[in-house]
Design an enzyme around this catalytic site. Structure first.
Site, short mmCIF file in Angstrom:
data_model
loop_
_atom_site.label_atom_id
_atom_site.label_comp_id
_atom_site.label_asym_id
_atom_site.label_seq_id
_atom_site.Cartn_x
_atom_site.Cartn_y
_atom_site.Cartn_z
N HIS A 115 0.83 -1.22 0.00
CA HIS A 115 0.00 0.00 0.00
C HIS A 115 0.86 1.27 0.00
O HIS A 115 0.48 2.28 0.57
CB HIS A 115 -0.95 -0.01 1.21
C1 LIG Z 1 0.37 -7.32 -4.93
C2 LIG Z 1 -0.56 -6.23 -4.51
C3 LIG Z 1 -1.73 -6.56 -3.79
C4 LIG Z 1 -2.61 -5.56 -3.39
N1 LIG Z 1 -3.82 -5.91 -2.83
C5 LIG Z 1 -4.75 -4.94 -2.62
C6 LIG Z 1 -6.08 -5.28 -2.23
O1 LIG Z 1 -6.45 -6.45 -2.13
N2 LIG Z 1 -6.95 -4.26 -1.98
C7 LIG Z 1 -6.60 -2.95 -2.12
O2 LIG Z 1 -7.41 -2.07 -1.86
N3 LIG Z 1 -5.35 -2.61 -2.52
C8 LIG Z 1 -4.44 -3.57 -2.80
N4 LIG Z 1 -3.20 -3.22 -3.26
C9 LIG Z 1 -2.89 -1.79 -3.43
C10 LIG Z 1 -3.54 -1.18 -4.66
O3 LIG Z 1 -3.65 -2.15 -5.68
C11 LIG Z 1 -2.68 -0.01 -5.13
O4 LIG Z 1 -2.47 0.89 -4.08
C12 LIG Z 1 -3.37 0.75 -6.27
O5 LIG Z 1 -3.79 -0.15 -7.26
C13 LIG Z 1 -2.44 1.81 -6.87
O6 LIG Z 1 -3.15 2.54 -7.84
P1 LIG Z 1 -2.45 3.70 -8.70
O7 LIG Z 1 -3.49 4.22 -9.63
O8 LIG Z 1 -1.79 4.66 -7.78
O9 LIG Z 1 -1.29 2.96 -9.52
P2 LIG Z 1 -1.34 1.70 -10.48
O10 LIG Z 1 -2.63 0.99 -10.44
O11 LIG Z 1 -0.12 0.90 -10.20
O12 LIG Z 1 -1.26 2.33 -11.94
C14 LIG Z 1 -0.11 2.91 -12.49
C15 LIG Z 1 -0.09 2.57 -13.98
O13 LIG Z 1 0.82 3.43 -14.65
C16 LIG Z 1 1.58 2.68 -15.59
N5 LIG Z 1 2.83 3.42 -15.80
C17 LIG Z 1 3.79 3.68 -14.89
N6 LIG Z 1 4.78 4.40 -15.45
C18 LIG Z 1 4.42 4.61 -16.74
C19 LIG Z 1 5.04 5.31 -17.82
N7 LIG Z 1 6.22 5.95 -17.69
N8 LIG Z 1 4.40 5.32 -19.02
C20 LIG Z 1 3.21 4.69 -19.19
N9 LIG Z 1 2.59 4.02 -18.18
C21 LIG Z 1 3.19 4.00 -16.97
C22 LIG Z 1 1.73 1.33 -14.92
O14 LIG Z 1 2.05 0.32 -15.84
C23 LIG Z 1 0.36 1.15 -14.28
O15 LIG Z 1 -0.57 0.53 -15.15
C24 LIG Z 1 -2.30 -4.20 -3.66
C25 LIG Z 1 -1.16 -3.88 -4.38
C26 LIG Z 1 -0.30 -4.87 -4.83
C27 LIG Z 1 0.91 -4.48 -5.63
#
Ligand SMILES: Cc1cc2nc3c(=O)[nH]c(=O)nc-3n(C[C@H](O)[C@H](O)[C@H](O)COP(=O)(O)OP(=O)(O)OC[C@H]3O[C@@H](n4cnc5c(N)ncnc54)[C@H](O)[C@@H]3O)c2cc1C
Ligand SMILES: *[C@@H]1O[C@H](CO)[C@@H](O)[C@H](O)[C@H]1NC(C)=O
Ligand SMILES: *[C@@H]1O[C@H](CO)[C@@H](O)[C@H](O)[C@H]1NC(C)=O
Ligand SMILES: *[C@@H]1O[C@H](CO)[C@@H](O)[C@H](O)[C@H]1NC(C)=O
Ligand SMILES: *[C@@H]1O[C@H](CO)[C@@H](O)[C@H](O)[C@H]1NC(C)=O
Ligand SMILES: *[C@@H]1O[C@H](CO)[C@@H](O)[C@H](O)[C@H]1NC(C)=O
Length: 540
Positions: free
Chosen positions: A469
Site C-alpha cells: 500500500h
Molecule cells: C500485490 C498487490 C496486492 C494488493 N492488494 C490490494 C487489495 O487487495 N486491496 C486494495 O485495496 N489494494 C491492494 N493493493 C494496493 C492497490 O492495488 C494499489 O495501491 C493501487 O492499485 C495503486 O493505484 P495507482 O493508480 O496509484 O497505480 P497503479 O494501479 O499501479 O497504476 C499505475 C499505472 O501506470 C503505468 N505506468 C507507470 N509508469 C508509466 C510510464 N512511464 N508510461 C506509461 N505508463 C506507466 C503502470 O504500468 C500502471 O498501469 C495491492 C497492491 C499490490 C501491488
C-alpha cells in the site's frame, strides 16, 4: 413471473436429479461484459504527432476511470506501458491469484518488481488495469474522517464510489479458510462483527471484491467500457519518457505541450510525441495527467525536469522547475506476516476477503493463501500499521523510464511505528494461535510462530515487509494543489496514489478507483463553469 417460477422448479428438479452435482446449470451463465472497450492499439506510429484535449499517463487504478470520465466530453489519449489484461489467465483467473507475482522479469511481466533500498521486495502493475490486475482485489471504502480530511466533496465521493461499484465490485462467497480467518479475528477480540460491509468500520468484516462469483477479475480496465469510445484512444506497450513544455519565454508559469514516449520494447532513442490541443481563445484547456502510480508519477516528474535541481543535474536533465517536494514523503505501511501452516502444500490460492480493523483503526489484519511456486502455496496471516509516521524518498537511478527509480521507505525508523508494530505482533499472535486456526489446520499451534520472548521490536525490524500500500511522492499541498494541479505548471495534474500523504486506513484500491472518477467529474464541472463564464464575458 410464471415463466421464471417454472424455470425455478425446473432447476430444483434438476438439482435434485443431479444431486447437486450440476447446480451451476441452474444459475444464469456468466454475464457478458456490458459495453465495449474503446479503441486499443499498440502501434506508437498511430498516435505519434496527434493532439488530444487530455493525455493520461498510466492506465492503472486511477487512470482508467479518469480516462473514461473525461472522454464523456473531451478527446482523451490514455498511454499505458504494459499490454492488455484481457485473455491473460494470470490476470483474469482467480485460481491463479498471486502467480503473476512469482513470474516476473525486468521489462515485460505484468508485475514489475522493485526492491526498496530498505531491502524489502515490492511490486507494481505493468498492464492496462495497473495494480488492480495483480492485487488481492479486496474492496473497501475510506472512512468518513479520511474523506473529510482530504477536503473532498462528500456527495460527489459517494457518487464516484457507487459508479465504480456498480461496474466492477462483487459480494464474495467465503471459502472455508476465509471463514476460519473470520472466526480467528473474532476470537482475538477484533469486535464487533460487522458482516459484509464496504465501509471502513472498526471490528471484523467481509469486504467487497473485484473478483466476481465465477472467479473472474474485473480490473479498472473494465471501467473503460463506460467511456465514450469515439473520444478515447488507448495506447498500450508505450512508456512515457517525459513531459514536453512550451519554451518558457516571458510566462511566469511553465506550460505543458504534450508528452514524449517510447515503445516499451523499443529503443530509448526512438521517441514519439503526442500533444495537447490548444484552443487559442479559451481561458482553460486540457492537461497531461499523470496516473503512473506512487513510483511512476514522481519518477516522471523528475525525468521531466521537475524536482530538486541538484539531483537532476546529476543526471543531466534540463531543469524546469525547482519543486522540492517531488519524490518526498514516500511511505509504505509496515507489514508483519506469519505463516500458520507448517509446510508448503498445493492448495488453491485465495485472496484475503475478511479483514480485522483493530485498535482505533490502527491495525488491519487479513489472511489468504498465496502461491510460492507453481505447485506450492503458503497460508499467511498478515497485519499492517494503518497510519505509519516513518517516511522516505524516491530518487532516479537511471534516465531510462522503464527502469525502477530508487525508493526508500525507512520502515519503522520512527519510535512510534516500532512501538505500534510491537503491539501489532501481539495481536497477530492471538489471531495466528487461535483455536479456530489450530482446529482447521489440525495441529497444535506452534509456539515458535514468533519470537516467543518479549522482543517484539527486534522481531519487527527483522521481519518487516510490505502490504503493497505504498504511497506519496507527489503529495497534495506539496507537489499538487487541492485540484491535483502541479504547482507552478500550467496543464499538468497528478491523480493516483502518489498524491496521498496518508493511505486510507483500509486497503486503498477502492479510494483510488473513486479518485479517478471523482477528479474526472471535477474537471468536467470546472470546464463547464469556465466555458459558461467566458462566454458570458464575450457577450456582456
Ligand atoms: C500485490 C498487490 C496486492 C494488493 N492488494 C490490494 C487489495 O487487495 N486491496 C486494495 O485495496 N489494494 C491492494 N493493493 C494496493 C492497490 O492495488 C494499489 O495501491 C493501487 O492499485 C495503486 O493505484 P495507482 O493508480 O496509484 O497505480 P497503479 O494501479 O499501479 O497504476 C499505475 C499505472 O501506470 C503505468 N505506468 C507507470 N509508469 C508509466 C510510464 N512511464 N508510461 C506509461 N505508463 C506507466 C503502470 O504500468 C500502471 O498501469 C495491492 C497492491 C499490490 C501491488
Ligand atoms: C505488448 O506487451 C505485452 C507484454 O510485454 C506483450 O505480451 C504483447 O505481445 C505486446 N503487444 C504488442 C502488439 O507489442
Ligand atoms: C518579454 O516580453 C517583452 C514585452 O512583451 C519583450 O520585449 C521581450 O522581448 C520578451 N522576452 C522574451 C525572453 O521573450
Ligand atoms: C480569437 O480571438 C480573436 C481576437 O479576439 C478573434 O479575431 C478570433 O476570431 C478568435 N478565434 C476563435 C477561434 O474564436
Ligand atoms: C512441485 O514440483 C516440484 C518439481 O516438479 C517437486 O519437486 C515438488 O515436490 C512439488 N511440490 C509440491 C508441494 O507439490
Ligand atoms: C542504481 O541502483 C544500483 C543498485 O541499487 C546502485 O548500485 C547504483 O549506485 C544506483 N545508481 C544511481 C545512479 O543511483
Amino acid at each position: 413471473m410464471e415463466a421464471s417460477n417454472t424455470m425455478f422448479q425446473n432447476c430444483l428438479l434438476k438439482a435434485f436429479i443431479f444431486l447437486l452435482i450440476d447446480l451451476s446449470s441452474c444459475f444464469p451463465s456468466e454475464p457478458q461484459p456490458q459495453g465495449e472497450l474503446p479503441y486499443l492499439t499498440s502501434d506508437a506510429k498511430e498516435v505519434a504527432g496527434k493532439s488530444f484535449d487530455y493525455i493520461i499517463v498510466g492506465g492503472g487504478t486511477a487512470g482508467c476511470p479518469l480516462a473514461a470520465t473525461l472522454s464523456e466530453k473531451f478527446s482523451v489519449l490514455l498511454v499505458e506501458r504494459g499490454g492488455s489484461p484481457y485473455g491473460n489467465p494470470l490476470v483474469v483467473n482467480k485460481r491463479f491469484y498471486g502467480f503473476s507475482l512469482i513470474q516476473t522479469d525486468e521489462f515485460s511481466s505484468v508485475a514489475h518488481d522493485f526492491v526498496s533500498t530498505d531491502g524489502v521486495r515490492n511490486t507494481r502493475g505493468r498492464v492496462l488495469g495497473g495494480s488492480t490486475a495483480i492485487n488481492g482485489g479486496f474492496y473497501s471504502r475510506a472512512s468518513e474522517d479520511f474523506i473529510k480530511n482530504a477536503g473532498w466533496d462528500k456527495e460527489l465521493v459517494k457518487d464516484a464510489y457507487a459508479w465504480v461499484e456498480s461496474r466492477i465490485v462483487f459480494t464474495p462467497e467465503l471459502t472455508p479458510w476465509q471463514t476460519v480467518v473470520e472466526f480467528a479475528l473474532l476470537e482475538a477480540g477484533i469486535l464487533p462483527y460487522n458482516g459484509y460491509s464496504l465501509d471502513h468500520v472498526e471490528g471484523t468484516k467481509i469486504g467487497g471484491s473485484i473478483f466476481d462469483i465465477w472467479g473472474t477479475r474485473h480490473t479498472s480496465a473494465d471501467l473503460l467500457k463506460a467511456a465514450n469510445p469515439k473520444n478515447l484512444v488507448v495506447l498500450l506497450n508505450a512508456t512515457v519518457k517525459n513531459i514536453l513544455f512550451h519554451s518558457n519565454g516571458n510566462e511566469t508559469e511553465t506550460t505543458v505541450k504534450g508528452i514524449s514516449f517510447i515503445k516499451s520494447d523499443g529503443n530509448t532513442d526512438q521517441t514519439y510525441s503526442a500533444y495537447l490541443n490548444q484552443h487559442k481563445n479559451s481561458t482553460s484547456f486540457g492537461d497531461v495527467i499523470l496516473s503512473a502510480g506512487a513510483v511512476g508519477s514522481p519518477q516522471l516528474l523528475l525525468l521531466s525536469g521537475i524536482g530538486p535541481r541538484k539531483h537532476l543535474e546529476n543526471f543531466n536533465i534540463p531543469h524546469v522547475l525547482n519543486l522540492k517536494g517531488v519524490g518526498k514523503g514516500m511511505k509504505d505501511n509496515p507489514c508483519i506476516s506469519v505463516l500458520v501452516d507448517t509446510d508448503p502444500e498445493s492448495r488453491q490460492p485465495e485472496p484475503p476477503q475478511v479483514t480485522g480493523i483493530a485498535k482505533d483503526y490502527k491495525f488491519i489484519v487479513e489472511g489468504g493463501i498465496i502461491p510460492i511456486s507453481f505447485n506450492a502455496t503458503r497460508m499467511p496471516i498478515a497485519a499492517k500499521i494503518a497510519f505509519p509516521v516513518s517516511e522516505g524518498k524516491l530518487r532516479l537511478n537511471s534516465t531510462d523510464p522503464r527502469r525502477n527509480p530508487s525508493v526508500k521507505f525507512n520502515y519503522l525508523a520512527e519510535e512510534e511505528d516500532l512501538n505500534n508494530c510491537a503491539k501489532m505482533v501481539k495481536l497477530l499472535e492471538r489471531v495466528a494461535k487461535s483455536n479456530s486456526v489450530a482446529f482447521y489446520l489440525g495441529f497444535k499451534h506452534q509456539d515458535k510462530l514468533m519470537a516467543s520472548n518479549d522482543d517484539e521490536r527486534k522481531f519487527c525490524k527483522e521481519n518487516v515487509r510490505t502490504y503493497y500500500h505504498y504511497h506519496g511522492g507527489c503529495i497534495v499541498g506539496s507537489v499538487v494543489d487541492n485540484d491535483y494541479k502541479v504547482y507552478g505548471v500550467k496543464g499538468l495534474r497528478v491523480v493516483d496514489g502518489s498524491t496521498f500523504q496518508e493511505s486510507p486506513g483500509t486497503n486503498p484500491m477502492a479510494t483510488l478507483l473513486m479518485l479517478g472518477r471523482y477528479q474526472g467529474l471535477k474537471v468536467l464541472r470546472e470546464r463547464e463553469q469556465s466555458s459558461s463564464s467566458s462566454s458570458s464575458q464575450q457577450n456582456p
